[in-house]
Design an enzyme around this catalytic site. Sequence first.
Site, PDB file in Angstrom:
ATOM      1  N   GLY A 144       2.090 -18.732  11.087  1.00  0.00           N
ATOM      2  CA  GLY A 144       3.389 -18.582  10.441  1.00  0.00           C
ATOM      3  C   GLY A 144       4.337 -17.731  11.269  1.00  0.00           C
ATOM      4  O   GLY A 144       5.536 -18.008  11.351  1.00  0.00           O
ATOM      5  N   THR A 145       3.806 -16.706  11.885  1.00  0.00           N
ATOM      6  CA  THR A 145       4.645 -15.804  12.689  1.00  0.00           C
ATOM      7  C   THR A 145       5.300 -16.572  13.834  1.00  0.00           C
ATOM      8  O   THR A 145       6.498 -16.401  14.108  1.00  0.00           O
ATOM      9  CB  THR A 145       3.783 -14.639  13.228  1.00  0.00           C
ATOM     10  OG1 THR A 145       3.202 -13.967  12.109  1.00  0.00           O
ATOM     11  CG2 THR A 145       4.591 -13.654  14.047  1.00  0.00           C
ATOM     12  N   ASN A 186       5.789 -12.532  -0.416  1.00  0.00           N
ATOM     13  CA  ASN A 186       4.336 -12.379  -0.310  1.00  0.00           C
ATOM     14  C   ASN A 186       3.792 -11.242  -1.167  1.00  0.00           C
ATOM     15  O   ASN A 186       2.650 -11.278  -1.595  1.00  0.00           O
ATOM     16  CB  ASN A 186       3.917 -12.187   1.150  1.00  0.00           C
ATOM     17  CG  ASN A 186       4.790 -11.202   1.885  1.00  0.00           C
ATOM     18  OD1 ASN A 186       6.002 -11.374   1.964  1.00  0.00           O
ATOM     19  ND2 ASN A 186       4.187 -10.157   2.410  1.00  0.00           N
ATOM     20  N   GLN A 245       4.030 -18.568   1.804  1.00  0.00           N
ATOM     21  CA  GLN A 245       3.316 -18.297   0.546  1.00  0.00           C
ATOM     22  C   GLN A 245       3.481 -19.405  -0.481  1.00  0.00           C
ATOM     23  O   GLN A 245       2.898 -19.329  -1.562  1.00  0.00           O
ATOM     24  CB  GLN A 245       3.803 -16.974  -0.060  1.00  0.00           C
ATOM     25  CG  GLN A 245       3.428 -15.755   0.746  1.00  0.00           C
ATOM     26  CD  GLN A 245       1.911 -15.516   0.829  1.00  0.00           C
ATOM     27  OE1 GLN A 245       1.133 -16.050   0.031  1.00  0.00           O
ATOM     28  NE2 GLN A 245       1.486 -14.735   1.792  1.00  0.00           N
ATOM     29  N   SER A 273       1.735 -21.639   7.152  1.00  0.00           N
ATOM     30  CA  SER A 273       0.592 -21.114   7.882  1.00  0.00           C
ATOM     31  C   SER A 273      -0.703 -21.643   7.270  1.00  0.00           C
ATOM     32  O   SER A 273      -0.892 -21.564   6.047  1.00  0.00           O
ATOM     33  CB  SER A 273       0.623 -19.586   7.788  1.00  0.00           C
ATOM     34  OG  SER A 273      -0.564 -19.052   8.309  1.00  0.00           O
ATOM     35  N   HIS A 301      -3.854 -20.611   7.268  1.00  0.00           N
ATOM     36  CA  HIS A 301      -4.859 -19.771   6.610  1.00  0.00           C
ATOM     37  C   HIS A 301      -4.464 -19.290   5.222  1.00  0.00           C
ATOM     38  O   HIS A 301      -5.249 -18.627   4.551  1.00  0.00           O
ATOM     39  CB  HIS A 301      -5.279 -18.599   7.519  1.00  0.00           C
ATOM     40  CG  HIS A 301      -4.278 -17.503   7.680  1.00  0.00           C
ATOM     41  ND1 HIS A 301      -4.388 -16.314   7.016  1.00  0.00           N
ATOM     42  CD2 HIS A 301      -3.161 -17.413   8.429  1.00  0.00           C
ATOM     43  CE1 HIS A 301      -3.377 -15.521   7.368  1.00  0.00           C
ATOM     44  NE2 HIS A 301      -2.628 -16.167   8.223  1.00  0.00           N
ATOM     45  N   CYS A 310       0.010   2.409   5.971  1.00  0.00           N
ATOM     46  CA  CYS A 310      -0.312   3.766   6.396  1.00  0.00           C
ATOM     47  C   CYS A 310       0.166   3.948   7.835  1.00  0.00           C
ATOM     48  O   CYS A 310      -0.377   3.354   8.751  1.00  0.00           O
ATOM     49  CB  CYS A 310      -1.813   3.954   6.317  1.00  0.00           C
ATOM     50  SG  CYS A 310      -2.290   5.656   6.404  1.00  0.00           S
TER      51      CYS A 310
HETATM   52  N1  PLP Z   1       5.410 -15.018   6.294  1.00  0.00           N
HETATM   53  C1  PLP Z   1       4.865 -14.633   5.120  1.00  0.00           C
HETATM   54  C2  PLP Z   1       5.696 -14.679   3.877  1.00  0.00           C
HETATM   55  C3  PLP Z   1       3.549 -14.191   5.086  1.00  0.00           C
HETATM   56  O1  PLP Z   1       3.017 -13.796   3.919  1.00  0.00           O
HETATM   57  C4  PLP Z   1       2.805 -14.156   6.292  1.00  0.00           C
HETATM   58  C5  PLP Z   1       1.425 -13.632   6.301  1.00  0.00           C
HETATM   59  O2  PLP Z   1       1.042 -12.845   5.465  1.00  0.00           O
HETATM   60  C6  PLP Z   1       3.416 -14.594   7.474  1.00  0.00           C
HETATM   61  C7  PLP Z   1       4.725 -15.012   7.440  1.00  0.00           C
HETATM   62  C8  PLP Z   1       2.685 -14.595   8.776  1.00  0.00           C
HETATM   63  O3  PLP Z   1       1.794 -15.669   8.826  1.00  0.00           O
HETATM   64  P1  PLP Z   1       0.626 -15.690   9.941  1.00  0.00           P
HETATM   65  O4  PLP Z   1      -0.390 -14.705   9.495  1.00  0.00           O
HETATM   66  O5  PLP Z   1       0.108 -17.094   9.912  1.00  0.00           O
HETATM   67  O6  PLP Z   1       1.260 -15.347  11.218  1.00  0.00           O
END
Ligand code: PLP
Length: 388
Positions: free
Chosen positions: A72-73, A151, A179, A199, A201, A325
């Site tokens: 996703g990133t 998220n 999400q 994403s 996973h 943290c």
């Molecule tokens: N965007 C949202 C809203 C997410 O919740 C996440 C992961 O928690 C990401 C992007 C990033 O996804 P990835 O872990 O596949 O890079």
Amino acid sequence: MANVIYMDNNATTKVADEVIEEMLPYLNEKYGNPSSMHTFGGSVGKEIARAREQVAALLGCEPDEIIFTSCGTESDNSAIKGTLEMHPNRRKVVTTRVEHPAVLTTCRDLERHGYSVSEISVDRQGCLDLDELGFRMDDNTAIVSVMYANNETGVIFPVKQVAEIVSARGVVFHTDAVQVVGKIPLNLKDSAIDLLSLSGHKLHAPKGVGVLYVRRGTRLGTFMHGGHQESGRRGGTENIPGIIGLGKACELALSHLNEENTTIKALRDKLEKGILESCPDCFVNGDPENRLPNTTNISFEYIEGESILMMLDQFGICASSGSACTSGSLEPSHVLRAMGVPFTAAHGSIRFSLSRYNTEADVDSVIEKIAPIVNRLRELSPFVKSRS
Ligand code: PLP
């Protein structure tokens, strides 16, 4: 680990057995490279095409609008930076204060490179101010990026409406739907969304695979320079097992979509009600109606989320807190801060996120364990002592 009660599905999900089964041949027998001339490798290319169709069926779009990425990133980075590259005369990004770091940190980096970033606020329920969207966009804006659902709280934004407002101004619209995919129905053909990230996973596919949906005709810079893969947009030998797994996970998600809003939502509601009834001084963060059916974010006043998590962990219960943290100090979540959640409650927030693998027994067990934990921590809390 035996006896885990996993309620941290917004962090990551279990890979479905059916997905693993579908992937296995591509790790042992069918290991060819789809770019090869020989049939052994080349035939794998057809399997990628099938996976593309499975993803497109879940999103309600065309297979050629699907670009496979690593996560996703990467999809978020490519959407925003790839759009700016194609609109060199526009130097502004509009987004929200509650995006995932995949978007917010990208924006911080862009600011260091001379771009301007404007962030829309949310109200106490985590809902977006659409009037603010209107005045933050201007002739310098290249892209608006607004997440589909948050998220941490699960709050769903009116993304279809946002896309129409943005599109009417001739600006590209991206949504981080990481999400959302597999949790609520989507039909991209019917929307003005130009770019959408997902994403693997988060929907029972493995880690290391994602997608950027790119609407036909949307101008986007190359993600990764290299070979001709993904129509030349993202070079690099494909993650075949991951792509095959994601295709299967999307097919499964489509067939389970109804369950999200019935069984999973009922479990989430039971969990939420049970906790609110058994623990005083706690409340749910986020709009109770427009919320993902699997997510609840609960603030327990006067105690720290991390302490609750550690005690839940002793019973094998996995959840998550919004705090990060950093350098010895506990920073409350940027999402809860943006919503104006008081300090004493933002620190004590816990997110439970369910999936189709949770059972009623899981929910009963969490309800049973949490009240004694909260009571015990409150006895030790300096905030409670200072109130009495
Ligand atoms: N965007 C949202 C809203 C997410 O919740 C996440 C992961 O928690 C990401 C992007 C990033 O996804 P990835 O872990 O596949 O890079």
